[in-house]
Design an enzyme around this catalytic site. Structure first.
Site, PDB file in Angstrom:
ATOM      1  N   ASP A  57       0.861  -1.184   0.000  1.00  0.00           N
ATOM      2  CA  ASP A  57       0.000   0.000   0.000  1.00  0.00           C
ATOM      3  C   ASP A  57       0.895   1.231   0.000  1.00  0.00           C
ATOM      4  O   ASP A  57       1.948   1.251   0.642  1.00  0.00           O
ATOM      5  CB  ASP A  57      -0.974   0.004   1.181  1.00  0.00           C
ATOM      6  CG  ASP A  57      -0.281  -0.105   2.531  1.00  0.00           C
ATOM      7  OD1 ASP A  57       0.033   0.931   3.127  1.00  0.00           O
ATOM      8  OD2 ASP A  57      -0.075  -1.234   3.001  1.00  0.00           O
ATOM      9  N   GLU A 147      -7.163   4.764  12.569  1.00  0.00           N
ATOM     10  CA  GLU A 147      -6.034   4.755  13.498  1.00  0.00           C
ATOM     11  C   GLU A 147      -6.181   5.750  14.643  1.00  0.00           C
ATOM     12  O   GLU A 147      -5.303   5.817  15.500  1.00  0.00           O
ATOM     13  CB  GLU A 147      -4.729   5.064  12.747  1.00  0.00           C
ATOM     14  CG  GLU A 147      -4.410   4.125  11.603  1.00  0.00           C
ATOM     15  CD  GLU A 147      -3.142   4.520  10.870  1.00  0.00           C
ATOM     16  OE1 GLU A 147      -2.215   5.048  11.523  1.00  0.00           O
ATOM     17  OE2 GLU A 147      -3.079   4.310   9.636  1.00  0.00           O
TER      18      GLU A 147
END
Length: 275
Positions: A57, A147
């Site tokens: 990614d 996150e």
């Protein structure tokens, strides 16, 4: 008197000599220890092996990627890429269009991800993602990167997150994949979102284990991968060999489906350094 001074000097000499010898022995010992530490550090670390399809990614943090050179991580062919598209309600990754276009031209299966924040509403964030990540250009189910939960209470956080997940599913046709760190999952997401595929980040020894027993579909096993064509470090991921690889496809395109089915028959071993 002279005899007395002679005895004192002799004792001092013996004492000094013994201290010198002790220091010499100590320094010699330190040199040997340092030598073996240096040898040990140069020795290759035995890898752990994870069987699964290998992917990466990327975002603007990787700068300008030479996609023609992006082929392998160690000895493992790279098969899929998730590209950062957006963050919050108004940030669009400056390298998104280039990365998406060139990775697709390379023949990789490509998907997009959104970094979900607690600084703007779910509706605003979804609109930003939808306007950036064109549904027709996606090979893979979108990923929601989760996150942080700094500005909302737990109830507000989960309410907004569920709204965002629902909006993505309604627009793209499938439930998005949830990406997060193992520690964040076990603190904020445990016993929730079990209908969603989990993309877990965990480094070091041991495979990911979620405290609620939920399974993970994709594992980001290192953030320090070194790959030709990419300057600096890059995240490297593996699909859980116990999962169906076709499940991350957004549309069951014949070519993509056939490609993934072939990967399932011969899973790629992914060496993961113990660190």
């Amino acid at each position: 008197m002279k005899k007395f001074l002679s005895i004192i000097l002799s004792l001092l000499f013996l004492l000094f000599s013994s201290n010198v010898d002790a220091r010499k022995r100590k320094h010699h010992h330190h040199r040997i220890v340092k030598k073996y530490i240096q040898i040990a550090e140069r020795m290759p670390v035995p890898p752990r092996i994870v069987e699964g399809v290998c992917g990466i990614d990327v975002s603007h943090y990787q700068g300008t990627i030479d996609w023609d050179k992006v082929t392998h991580y160690e000895n493992n062919p790279i098969k899929f890429v998730y590209v950062k598209a957006t963050e919050g309600s108004n940030i669009k990754d400056e390298c998104y269009e280039r990365n998406l276009t060139l990775a697709k031209e390379k023949g990789l299966l490509v998907g997009s991800y959104h970094y979900f924040t607690s600084r703007s509403s779910a509706e605003e964030q979804f609109e930003n993602f939808k306007q950036t990540a064109n549904k027709e250009r996606q090979d893979l189910i979108p990923v929601v990167d989760i996150e942080e939960c700094r500005y909302w209470t737990s109830d507000v956080f989960h309410k907004n997150l569920q709204v965002f997940l629902n909006e993505v599913e309604a627009h793209y046709g499938k439930k998005p994949v949830i990406y997060t760190y193992a520690s964040f999952y076990n603190h904020y997401l445990v016993d929730r979102y079990k209908d969603y595929k989990i993309f877990i980040a965990q480094y070091g020894e041991g495979n990911p284990e979620l405290s609620d027993g939920n399974n993970w579909h994709i594992w980001q096993f290192t953030r320090r991968g070194r790959i030709d064509g990419i300057r600096g470090n890059v995240d490297v991921n593996a699909i859980n060999p116990g999962c169906d690889n076709k499940d991350i496809l957004l549309n069951n395109q014949p070519d993509a489906k056939e490609s993934v089915e072939k990967k399932e028959l011969v899973p790629n071993p992914v060496p993961v350094p113990v660190s």
